[in-house]
Design a protein around this motif. Structure first.
Motif, PDB file in Angstrom:
ATOM      1  N   SER A 127      -6.623  -0.713   7.737  1.00 15.51           N
ATOM      2  CA  SER A 127      -7.425  -0.967   6.559  1.00 15.51           C
ATOM      3  C   SER A 127      -7.982   0.090   6.010  1.00 15.51           C
ATOM      4  CB  SER A 127      -8.426  -2.162   6.557  1.00 15.51           C
ATOM      5  OG  SER A 127      -9.365  -1.929   7.336  1.00 15.51           O
ATOM      6  N   GLY A 128      -8.402   0.165   4.736  1.00 13.25           N
ATOM      7  CA  GLY A 128      -9.238   1.139   4.149  1.00 13.25           C
ATOM      8  C   GLY A 128      -8.421   2.678   4.144  1.00 13.25           C
ATOM      9  N   ASN A 182       0.839  -1.104   0.033  1.00 11.52           N
ATOM     10  CA  ASN A 182      -0.113  -0.147  -0.035  1.00 11.52           C
ATOM     11  C   ASN A 182       0.864   1.212   0.127  1.00 11.52           C
ATOM     12  OD1 ASN A 182      -2.628   1.246  -0.111  1.00 11.52           O
ATOM     13  ND2 ASN A 182      -2.569   1.597   2.279  1.00 11.52           N
ATOM     14  N   CYS A 183       1.840   1.393  -0.851  1.00 11.84           N
ATOM     15  CA  CYS A 183       2.790   2.524  -1.047  1.00 11.84           C
ATOM     16  C   CYS A 183       2.712   2.838  -2.363  1.00 11.84           C
ATOM     17  CB  CYS A 183       4.093   1.911  -0.424  1.00 11.84           C
ATOM     18  SG  CYS A 183       5.195   3.287  -0.374  1.00 11.84           S
TER      19      CYS A 183
END
Length: 116
Positions: free
Chosen positions: A63-64, A31-32
């Motif tokens: 999350s999210g 997530n980057c």
């Protein structure tokens, strides 16, 4: 006088630096996103920064959220480097430095490892 490199050439150097990260390590990046901007907002000699929640600090409630960001700044790199070889090396160092922050490695440890 700053090194003259097109945005496309600079972006290609960033891509090559990312490609040089060992696959086993790069698979762990989560997530980057990596972005390139022309100038840092407040500090003329800032080459890049990491903005996010390091992997070591993420809990079960992570999350999210929007992706973490690694931002590299084009102009400080160009101002500092005299030729393409030096630019490629400096971009690689910056990319490794910021990915290390994503993994929770702080500046003191990076300094010990030779990534100033």
């Amino acid at each position: 006088m700053p090194l003259q490199v097109t945005k496309e050439e600079f972006d290609q150097c960033v891509s090559e630096a990312l490609d040089s990260i060992p696959e086993q390590l790069f698979k762990l990046v989560d997530n980057c996103v990596v972005l390139v901007e022309d100038e840092p907002p407040h500090c003329e000699d800032l080459y890049g920064y990491y903005d996010g929640v390091p992997l070591t600090e993420r809990g079960s409630d992570y999350s999210g959220v929007l992706p973490d960001r690694i931002v590299l700044f084009r102009q400080p790199h160009l101002n500092e480097c005299d030729d393409m070889d030096e630019l490629v090396d400096e971009i690689h160092t910056t990319v490794v430095h910021e990915i290390a922050h994503h993994f929770g490695i702080d500046d003191a440890r990076l300094h010990e490892l030779g990534y100033d």
